[in-house]
Design an enzyme around this catalytic site. Structure first.
Site, PDB file in Angstrom:
ATOM      1  N   VAL B 152      -0.499 -34.870  -2.829  1.00  0.00           N
ATOM      2  CA  VAL B 152      -1.923 -34.829  -2.467  1.00  0.00           C
ATOM      3  C   VAL B 152      -2.293 -33.360  -2.269  1.00  0.00           C
ATOM      4  O   VAL B 152      -1.658 -32.666  -1.462  1.00  0.00           O
ATOM      5  CB  VAL B 152      -2.227 -35.598  -1.162  1.00  0.00           C
ATOM      6  CG1 VAL B 152      -3.737 -35.572  -0.869  1.00  0.00           C
ATOM      7  CG2 VAL B 152      -1.740 -37.035  -1.239  1.00  0.00           C
ATOM      8  N   GLU B 153      -3.286 -32.887  -3.016  1.00  0.00           N
ATOM      9  CA  GLU B 153      -3.747 -31.519  -2.829  1.00  0.00           C
ATOM     10  C   GLU B 153      -4.863 -31.521  -1.783  1.00  0.00           C
ATOM     11  O   GLU B 153      -5.916 -32.127  -2.005  1.00  0.00           O
ATOM     12  CB  GLU B 153      -4.245 -30.941  -4.154  1.00  0.00           C
ATOM     13  CG  GLU B 153      -3.114 -30.787  -5.164  1.00  0.00           C
ATOM     14  CD  GLU B 153      -3.564 -30.210  -6.501  1.00  0.00           C
ATOM     15  OE1 GLU B 153      -3.029 -29.167  -6.901  1.00  0.00           O
ATOM     16  OE2 GLU B 153      -4.444 -30.818  -7.139  1.00  0.00           O
ATOM     17  N   VAL B 154      -4.602 -30.859  -0.679  1.00  0.00           N
ATOM     18  CA  VAL B 154      -5.592 -30.771   0.389  1.00  0.00           C
ATOM     19  C   VAL B 154      -6.336 -29.443   0.214  1.00  0.00           C
ATOM     20  O   VAL B 154      -5.732 -28.375   0.283  1.00  0.00           O
ATOM     21  CB  VAL B 154      -4.921 -30.858   1.774  1.00  0.00           C
ATOM     22  CG1 VAL B 154      -5.929 -30.551   2.883  1.00  0.00           C
ATOM     23  CG2 VAL B 154      -4.301 -32.241   1.961  1.00  0.00           C
TER      24      VAL B 154
END
Ligand SMILES: NC(=O)c1ccc[n+]([C@@H]2O[C@H](COP(=O)([O-])OP(=O)(O)OC[C@H]3O[C@@H](n4cnc5c(N)ncnc54)[C@H](O)[C@@H]3O)[C@@H](O)[C@H]2O)c1
Ligand SMILES: NC(=O)c1ccc[n+]([C@@H]2O[C@H](COP(=O)([O-])OP(=O)(O)OC[C@H]3O[C@@H](n4cnc5c(N)ncnc54)[C@H](O)[C@@H]3O)[C@@H](O)[C@H]2O)c1
Lengths: 315, 315
Positions: B152-154
């Site tokens: 997951v790219e935050v």
């Protein structure tokens, strides 16, 4: 195993030569090895003992004892009469290979393939003095270690004959390798260029402060990297477009404009190897690598690698 | 599971929203879902039934029946009072997200994270009308399907508060995901840019006639791709330089000059999206993709993926 090839010469028995020799032996070939460095034979015996179990595991074979069908010789020339295939793995220096290939070409039997493991030099750079049969020379570029990694890049020069290309591809295939044909000599061939492409963007993002070096690795190993052992870039694209023969075009049409925007930004900010960006990169990478558990990591990598290779015998 | 987060809102329940909702349910959360499309609830129930076994397999859990702790609502607004985390997965249109985020920000409880799955739009593009607490908005960009792929790219915008970033990272981590922090908004974030880098070079080599599309994929799946599920670009480089904290610098020094030569050639011949090169690319790719066995391929990919995920719980 290809019917005609029973005896292979391994010229240069360092990192790459040792691994090739193990594979040839595991496939029942006779191997004649030459390497002038002191202790080459002992070093090879230790390497063979260590590599043997994982080779057997991969082949699904149960041969307990490493094969002994190899011989170290000081001078390969008088033995070339026995040799059906030559795999060269000497130092990556052009003068060295020029000289060596002249000799090999002079003494190898007609029609015997002379393949170089060279990862950088195209064979056109070192066949100039080959007067007998330069058409049987090509690159057979493996990935380290060749006894485990299936890829071999077969790179002919403009004068390599089609029959020699066919023989080399068939030989590597019979060894269980996955040879690919590079139709034109380009610097870095293919796999190293693809790696360079991802590395360059990785260096760029890290040195721009967009992401930490550790998170960069995670972005691959927990994301797209999970698939690249099974589906390459083209099929992955096609699946992203819904799969099937049209999937690739569908994805290009849907995402093309966005991708061109990313590419523009990537080009504008590309890693330029300047002192400034190199030192930013090295500082970020240094922070990360001091904390890595290397033995755990390589153990895990090797086990995943073997699992992957066993799980996709026909891919 | 993060102590405070018990109820999650899933806004938009298409490809990505359905997968997120499955994961939230598998982790014991209550899920309130909204999606105006007809049949959304039936579609989700079928998706959940199909996805459940592989989620359970991955979690090493044995819950036979899919969780039922979800509810479809026509209007999310009156229910936001119950919600501890919002994951938005509506259409990728900026006006749509502007409007939606204004409403969500107006009605969500203070301190509740509002994360968008957006793969292209940075949140700064759609928070302009958020008057309450824009600092709790960020991107939480998953990889399809989020119930299986850990990444997951935050991506915070310049005004996202540190506490919100921490909460979002902790929440995704508690779900078993591998969140990475993108420190600056850049087009394509990180993983899509890395994929774009390798794709661009792949398109270039194929359209130059250097390699067939099929061999290009093999050059990845039988070579470097075998490792990218375990070691990312940086650690792979370091291992190529002998491993350890110095391995990265050693490799850069040893191979840097060669790599710069490859990069020069790559830049000179880079894929320019011209009609000519596009049609060469599509022709080569078309030849290849018509021969692919898609069902066998996706079966193999999914099984390898699950094996990989199980084999590296702590990487
Ligand atoms: N290391 C890799 O990851 C890798 C990968 C693919 C290809 N290659 C290529 O394989 C070749 C060998 O690389 P390496 O990494 O094994 O290097 P290396 O230095 O480990 O091995 C080279 C060996 O050649 C020997 N040698 C020197 N002079 C010789 C001679 N006259 N005759 C026979 N042997 C001689 C050396 O003693 C040494 O043992 C190079 O062309 C390299 O580009 C390397
Ligand atoms: N598909 C992917 O591979 C992928 C990967 C990562 C992120 N994303 C992102 O996730 C988001 C959703 O993408 P998707 O592929 O699931 O699209 P999708 O079209 O499959 O789903 C979007 C859903 O939103 C619904 N919707 C429309 N108006 C709505 C409203 N007012 N309120 C609630 N729902 C509404 C639609 O009915 C539809 O079911 C996008 O921002 C996209 O960029 C997609």
């Amino acid at each position: 195993m290809s019917q005609q090839i029973r005896t292979v010469a391994v010229i240069g028995c360092g990192v790459i030569g040792m691994s090739w020799a193990c594979l040839f032996l595991a496939k029942g070939l006779k191997v004649i090895i030459t390497d002038p460095v002191e202790g080459a034979e002992d070093r090879f015996r230790r390497y063979l003992d260590e590599a043997w179990p994982s080779i057997q595991l991969q082949l699904g074979s149960l041969q307990q004892e490493p094969a002994k069908n190899y011989e170290f010789v000081a001078d390969i020339v008088p033995r070339l009469i026995e040799v059906d295939f030559i795999q060269e793995n000497g130092p990556e220096r052009v003068e060295f290979k020029q000289e060596l290939f002249k000799t090999l070409d002079q003494h190898a039997r007609p029609g015997v393939v002379i393949a170089s493991s060279s990862s950088g030099l195209p064979s056109s750079a070192f066949i100039g003095q080959c007067e007998h049969e330069p058409g049987r020379i090509l690159i057979g570029h493996p990935f380290n270690p060749p006894h485990l990694i299936p890829l071999v890049e077969v790179v002919p020069h403009a004068g390599t004959t089609p029959a020699i290309i066919t023989t080399a591809m068939a030989f590597y295939r019979a060894l269980g390798k996955r040879p690919v044909l590079i139709r034109k000599e380009v610097p870095g061939f293919v796999a190293n260029r693809l790696q360079a492409a991802i590395n360059a963007e990785a260096y760029s993002l890290i040195s721009r402060g967009v992401i930490s070096a550790e998170d960069l690795d995670t972005a691959v190993t927990s994301g797209p990297g999970l698939r690249w052992g099974v589906t390459g870039p083209i099929v992955t694209n096609a699946l992203g477009g819904g799969g099937g023969a049209d999937g690739f075009n569908t994805r290009l049409e849907r995402l093309g404009p966005a991708i061109r925007g990313w590419e523009k930004d990537m080009l504008e900010h590309r890693f330029d190897w300047s002192e400034e960006r190199l030192s930013l990169l090295k500082a970020e990478v240094g922070n990360y690598l001091t904390a890595v558990n290397w033995s755990e990591l390589t153990r895990q990598r090797d086990s995943v690698l073997l699992q992957l290779l066993k799980s996709k015998p026909n891919l």
